[in-house]
Design a protein around this motif. Structure first.
Motif, PDB file in Angstrom:
ATOM      1  N   CYS A  38     102.009  16.922 -35.821  1.00 14.02           N
ATOM      2  CA  CYS A  38     100.635  17.538 -34.999  1.00 14.02           C
ATOM      3  C   CYS A  38      99.565  18.068 -34.847  1.00 14.02           C
ATOM      4  O   CYS A  38      98.437  16.777 -35.390  1.00 14.02           O
ATOM      5  CB  CYS A  38     101.419  19.306 -36.312  1.00 14.02           C
ATOM      6  SG  CYS A  38     102.636  19.401 -36.661  1.00 14.02           S
ATOM      7  N   GLY A  39      98.983  17.964 -33.883  1.00 11.70           N
ATOM      8  CA  GLY A  39      96.882  18.026 -33.790  1.00 11.70           C
ATOM      9  C   GLY A  39      96.271  16.952 -33.491  1.00 11.70           C
ATOM     10  O   GLY A  39      97.039  16.286 -32.772  1.00 11.70           O
ATOM     11  N   THR A  40      95.414  17.041 -34.243  1.00 10.51           N
ATOM     12  CA  THR A  40      94.673  15.809 -34.258  1.00 10.51           C
ATOM     13  C   THR A  40      95.506  14.352 -34.380  1.00 10.51           C
ATOM     14  O   THR A  40      95.089  13.680 -33.664  1.00 10.51           O
ATOM     15  CB  THR A  40      93.779  16.234 -34.862  1.00 10.51           C
ATOM     16  OG1 THR A  40      92.383  16.882 -34.386  1.00 10.51           O
ATOM     17  CG2 THR A  40      92.189  14.582 -35.312  1.00 10.51           C
ATOM     18  N   SER A  41      96.246  14.722 -35.664  1.00 10.33           N
ATOM     19  CA  SER A  41      96.982  13.341 -35.900  1.00 10.33           C
ATOM     20  C   SER A  41      97.979  13.155 -34.858  1.00 10.33           C
ATOM     21  O   SER A  41      98.749  11.748 -34.307  1.00 10.33           O
ATOM     22  CB  SER A  41      98.634  14.302 -37.290  1.00 10.33           C
ATOM     23  OG  SER A  41      97.098  14.180 -37.994  1.00 10.33           O
TER      24      SER A  41
ATOM     25  N   THR B 202     100.132  12.441 -40.668  1.00  7.69           N
ATOM     26  CA  THR B 202      99.785  13.705 -41.265  1.00  7.69           C
ATOM     27  C   THR B 202      98.929  13.137 -42.146  1.00  7.69           C
ATOM     28  O   THR B 202      98.996  12.473 -43.247  1.00  7.69           O
ATOM     29  CB  THR B 202     101.099  14.432 -41.993  1.00  7.69           C
ATOM     30  OG1 THR B 202      99.990  15.493 -42.795  1.00  7.69           O
ATOM     31  CG2 THR B 202     101.881  13.633 -42.819  1.00  7.69           C
ATOM     32  N   GLN B 203      97.260  13.690 -41.898  1.00  4.29           N
ATOM     33  CA  GLN B 203      95.915  13.699 -43.261  1.00  4.29           C
ATOM     34  C   GLN B 203      96.809  14.291 -44.360  1.00  4.29           C
ATOM     35  O   GLN B 203      96.523  13.849 -45.374  1.00  4.29           O
ATOM     36  CB  GLN B 203      94.746  14.347 -42.331  1.00  4.29           C
ATOM     37  CG  GLN B 203      93.959  14.225 -42.968  1.00  4.29           C
ATOM     38  CD  GLN B 203      93.336  15.152 -44.253  1.00  4.29           C
ATOM     39  OE1 GLN B 203      93.290  14.908 -45.799  1.00  4.29           O
ATOM     40  NE2 GLN B 203      93.440  16.664 -44.147  1.00  4.29           N
ATOM     41  N   SER B 204      97.294  15.492 -44.308  1.00  3.13           N
ATOM     42  CA  SER B 204      97.007  15.789 -45.587  1.00  3.13           C
ATOM     43  C   SER B 204      98.212  15.475 -46.868  1.00  3.13           C
ATOM     44  O   SER B 204      98.720  15.775 -47.820  1.00  3.13           O
ATOM     45  CB  SER B 204      97.493  17.485 -45.564  1.00  3.13           C
ATOM     46  OG  SER B 204      98.438  18.028 -44.824  1.00  3.13           O
TER      47      SER B 204
ATOM     48  N   THR C  13     101.702  19.130 -43.774  1.00  2.00           N
ATOM     49  CA  THR C  13     101.617  20.343 -42.890  1.00  2.00           C
ATOM     50  C   THR C  13     103.211  20.504 -42.483  1.00  2.00           C
ATOM     51  O   THR C  13     103.832  19.525 -42.362  1.00  2.00           O
ATOM     52  CB  THR C  13     101.214  19.273 -41.565  1.00  2.00           C
ATOM     53  OG1 THR C  13      99.873  19.324 -41.839  1.00  2.00           O
ATOM     54  CG2 THR C  13     101.619  20.035 -39.881  1.00  2.00           C
TER      55      THR C  13
ATOM     56  N   VAL D 281      87.440  21.531 -41.939  1.00  4.75           N
ATOM     57  CA  VAL D 281      88.845  22.472 -41.189  1.00  4.75           C
ATOM     58  C   VAL D 281      88.611  21.082 -39.878  1.00  4.75           C
ATOM     59  O   VAL D 281      90.548  21.021 -40.120  1.00  4.75           O
ATOM     60  CB  VAL D 281      89.157  23.102 -41.154  1.00  4.75           C
ATOM     61  CG1 VAL D 281      90.287  23.924 -39.666  1.00  4.75           C
ATOM     62  CG2 VAL D 281      89.700  24.529 -42.344  1.00  4.75           C
ATOM     63  N   ALA D 282      87.935  20.879 -38.915  1.00  2.30           N
ATOM     64  CA  ALA D 282      88.026  19.907 -38.214  1.00  2.30           C
ATOM     65  C   ALA D 282      88.451  18.509 -38.291  1.00  2.30           C
ATOM     66  O   ALA D 282      87.574  17.773 -39.199  1.00  2.30           O
ATOM     67  CB  ALA D 282      87.350  20.067 -37.261  1.00  2.30           C
ATOM     68  N   ALA D 283      89.767  17.903 -38.965  1.00  2.00           N
ATOM     69  CA  ALA D 283      89.346  17.216 -38.762  1.00  2.00           C
ATOM     70  C   ALA D 283      88.503  15.562 -37.830  1.00  2.00           C
ATOM     71  O   ALA D 283      88.844  15.281 -37.088  1.00  2.00           O
ATOM     72  CB  ALA D 283      90.718  15.911 -38.763  1.00  2.00           C
TER      73      ALA D 283
ATOM     74  N   GLN E 249      93.295   7.190 -39.641  1.00  2.00           N
ATOM     75  CA  GLN E 249      94.524   6.740 -38.907  1.00  2.00           C
ATOM     76  C   GLN E 249      95.137   6.083 -37.715  1.00  2.00           C
ATOM     77  O   GLN E 249      95.605   5.458 -37.776  1.00  2.00           O
ATOM     78  CB  GLN E 249      95.098   8.233 -38.218  1.00  2.00           C
ATOM     79  CG  GLN E 249      95.557   9.527 -39.838  1.00  2.00           C
ATOM     80  CD  GLN E 249      95.611  11.140 -39.094  1.00  2.00           C
ATOM     81  OE1 GLN E 249      94.835  10.877 -37.509  1.00  2.00           O
ATOM     82  NE2 GLN E 249      95.935  11.587 -39.487  1.00  2.00           N
TER      83      GLN E 249
ATOM     84  N   LEU F  52      90.482  19.543 -27.803  1.00  2.00           N
ATOM     85  CA  LEU F  52      90.352  20.062 -29.102  1.00  2.00           C
ATOM     86  C   LEU F  52      89.612  20.725 -30.419  1.00  2.00           C
ATOM     87  O   LEU F  52      89.649  21.313 -30.474  1.00  2.00           O
ATOM     88  CB  LEU F  52      91.834  19.206 -30.217  1.00  2.00           C
ATOM     89  CG  LEU F  52      92.341  19.817 -30.848  1.00  2.00           C
ATOM     90  CD1 LEU F  52      93.149  21.340 -30.924  1.00  2.00           C
ATOM     91  CD2 LEU F  52      93.125  19.626 -31.798  1.00  2.00           C
ATOM     92  N   LYS F  53      88.617  19.322 -30.728  1.00  2.00           N
ATOM     93  CA  LYS F  53      87.650  19.644 -31.534  1.00  2.00           C
ATOM     94  C   LYS F  53      86.621  20.223 -31.184  1.00  2.00           C
ATOM     95  O   LYS F  53      86.019  21.143 -31.624  1.00  2.00           O
ATOM     96  CB  LYS F  53      86.735  17.887 -31.306  1.00  2.00           C
ATOM     97  CG  LYS F  53      86.263  18.015 -32.882  1.00  2.00           C
ATOM     98  CD  LYS F  53      87.517  17.099 -34.022  1.00  2.00           C
ATOM     99  CE  LYS F  53      88.635  17.682 -34.249  1.00  2.00           C
ATOM    100  NZ  LYS F  53      89.773  17.108 -34.843  1.00  2.00           N
TER     101      LYS F  53
ATOM    102  N   GLU G  34      88.173  24.323 -31.214  1.00  2.00           N
ATOM    103  CA  GLU G  34      88.434  24.598 -32.305  1.00  2.00           C
ATOM    104  C   GLU G  34      87.240  25.052 -33.104  1.00  2.00           C
ATOM    105  O   GLU G  34      86.959  26.278 -33.779  1.00  2.00           O
ATOM    106  CB  GLU G  34      89.451  24.152 -33.353  1.00  2.00           C
ATOM    107  CG  GLU G  34      88.426  22.752 -33.838  1.00  2.00           C
ATOM    108  CD  GLU G  34      90.103  21.594 -34.236  1.00  2.00           C
ATOM    109  OE1 GLU G  34      90.477  22.359 -35.780  1.00  2.00           O
ATOM    110  OE2 GLU G  34      89.862  20.527 -34.654  1.00  2.00           O
TER     111      GLU G  34
ATOM    112  N   VAL H  64      98.232  23.241 -42.345  1.00  2.00           N
ATOM    113  CA  VAL H  64      99.071  24.246 -42.305  1.00  2.00           C
ATOM    114  C   VAL H  64     100.250  24.306 -42.758  1.00  2.00           C
ATOM    115  O   VAL H  64     101.353  23.550 -42.223  1.00  2.00           O
ATOM    116  CB  VAL H  64      99.288  24.016 -40.816  1.00  2.00           C
ATOM    117  CG1 VAL H  64      99.929  25.513 -40.078  1.00  2.00           C
ATOM    118  CG2 VAL H  64      98.245  24.461 -39.977  1.00  2.00           C
TER     119      VAL H  64
HETATM  120  C1  F6R Z   1      92.691  19.831 -36.123  1.00  2.00           C
HETATM  121  C2  F6R Z   1      93.222  19.425 -37.117  1.00  2.00           C
HETATM  122  C3  F6R Z   1      94.574  20.098 -36.717  1.00  2.00           C
HETATM  123  C4  F6R Z   1      95.119  18.837 -37.953  1.00  2.00           C
HETATM  124  C5  F6R Z   1      96.485  20.157 -37.906  1.00  2.00           C
HETATM  125  C6  F6R Z   1      97.964  18.126 -38.371  1.00  2.00           C
HETATM  126  O1  F6R Z   1      91.003  19.271 -36.376  1.00  2.00           O
HETATM  127  O2  F6R Z   1      92.416  19.174 -38.116  1.00  2.00           O
HETATM  128  O3  F6R Z   1      94.895  19.974 -35.513  1.00  2.00           O
HETATM  129  O4  F6R Z   1      94.950  17.714 -37.226  1.00  2.00           O
HETATM  130  O5  F6R Z   1      97.221  20.154 -38.528  1.00  2.00           O
HETATM  131  O6  F6R Z   1      97.552  17.940 -39.946  1.00  2.00           O
HETATM  132  P1  F6R Z   1      97.698  17.105 -40.769  1.00  2.00           P
HETATM  133  O7  F6R Z   1      97.343  15.546 -40.702  1.00  2.00           O
HETATM  134  O8  F6R Z   1      97.428  17.313 -41.751  1.00  2.00           O
HETATM  135  O9  F6R Z   1      99.256  16.997 -41.190  1.00  2.00           O
END
Ligand code: F6R
Length: 362
Positions: A57-60, A104-106, A109, A155-157, A164, A241-242, A245, A359
């Motif tokens: 999702c998103g940045t990932s 996924t960073q976190s 998600t 919050v912004a990746a 990644q 996106l950056k 947001e 999220v």
């Molecule tokens: C944007 C951002 C989000 C995450 C997205 C996925 O700056 O941080 O778009 O990239 O919510 O999050 P992860 O990578 O944790 O699954």
């Protein structure tokens, strides 16, 4: 703490050279022209797969799109990239010859976890590319590749995106060498580009004051458009996106060739266009697209290799040419651009309205 920076985002943007050194450290086997990765997936399985599905999702997701470019080129394999919330597996798909990669960073998600569960149901093998050891996803997948970016608080990746893509570039190199689509010499080449990343990113960070002046000049524009092709296309999406947001400005990223198929109608004198003229993907064609917007009066900011400055660019931000990874470095310039636009507008950069760092609802 923020170690003297106004925001975590600014600190994390500046941590990128070090985050990259950590992501790369111990993972390059120079002699063999190969990556050495701490993953347990069976080599015979990795030789036999004929498809890779990336879910994120998103940045990932943007990192996944970038990885698709690298995998298709270095490994010569079919890659599908899906937004995790949209991922469906078709009936009849050969699940034994597919690797599903969750980026996924976190690692928390919900949409991405749920996509992984949909992949596992018919028996597909799963790999997580994540920053978080011990996260939920690492307990659900067959194997994990850690990006080692260090904690990201804004919050912004930012730094996790570059890490990644770098981890996935190493993975693509490994697969290419394993499957014989990449010679040792070609492996040395791509690994050389990866090794250059920390210094290349540092050189962009060193030009921050110029980028800041550009951001100040264009803050308050009606909208911002980002265009790129090849690996710069996902970077255009990511840059938009950056900016949206953290600044709440209207920003959109387009594949450079798509402008004339509709979005050109939005272009005016008050919509700066930021264009990637990366050497790895026909910069001449992107320049034609730049001409299209320039003749409608839009200010154009180009990101290009030194010496490639074109007369239609009102401003040029120079990006070291490191082959297919050049757009990854250009992305850092636009993280700084987004940051300074948002700063100029007085936005709460580390905690934009309505957003959370991870999220955990679908
Ligand atoms: C944007 C951002 C989000 C995450 C997205 C996925 O700056 O941080 O778009 O990239 O919510 O999050 P992860 O990578 O944790 O699954």
């Amino acid at each position: 703490g923020k170690a003297g920076h106004d925001h975590y985002m600014h600190k994390e943007i500046h941590e990128q050279p070090n985050a990259l050194r950590q992501a790369i450290s111990g993972r390059i086997d120079e002699l063999a022209g190969n990556a050495s990765l701490d993953i347990d997936l069976d080599d015979r399985f990795l030789q036999a797969i004929d498809e890779i599905h990336i879910v994120a999702c998103g940045t990932s997701y943007h990192a996944g799109l970038y990885a698709k470019e690298l995998l298709e080129e270095l490994v010569d394999i079919t890659v599908r990239v899906d937004l995790a919330s949209e991922y469906e597996v078709c009936d009849g798909h050969d699940t034994r010859r597919t690797l599903v990669v969750a980026v996924t960073q976190s690692g928390e998600t919900a949409d991405t976890l749920s996509a992984i569960r949909r992949a596992k149901a018919p028996g597909m093998t799963t790999l997580a590319v994540t920053n978080t050891v011990g996260s939920t996803i690492t307990r659900e997948v067959d194997d994990s590749l850690f990006i080692k970016a260090g904690p990201e608080i804004g919050v912004a990746a930012t730094k996790t995106f570059v890490s990644q893509v770098t981890a996935l570039a190493l993975f693509a190199t490994y697969l290419g060498r394993l499957r014989g689509t990449l010679t040792a010499g070609e492996g040395v080449d791509i690994l050389g580009n990866i090794r250059q990343l920390p210094n290349a990113v540092q050189s962009v960070l060193d030009s921050e004051s110029r980028i800041r002046r550009l951001a100040d000049q264009y803050t308050g524009s009606d909208a911002f458009f980002f265009i790129g092709r090849g690996p710069a296309y996902p970077v255009a999406l990511e840059s938009a996106l950056k900016l949206k947001e953290i600044s709440y400005a209207h920003a959109e990223g387009f594949a450079a060739g798509e402008l004339k198929h509709g979005p050109l109608a939005l272009v005016t004198e008050n919509t700066p266009v930021l264009a990637f003229l990366n050497q790895s993907a026909s910069p001449e064609e992107t320049l034609n697209n730049v001409k299209e917007v320039e003749s409608r009066g839009a200010p154009v900011i180009c990101l290009s290799t030194p010496g490639e400055t074109a007369s239609f660019c009102n401003h040029t931000i120079e990006i070291p040419d490191i082959g297919r990874l050049e757009p990854l470095v250009a992305n850092v310039a636009l993280q700084l651009f987004a940051y300074h636009v948002a700063h100029e507008m007085g936005r709460p950069i580390d905690k934009p309205r309505n957003l959370a760092k991870s999220v955990t609802v679908e």
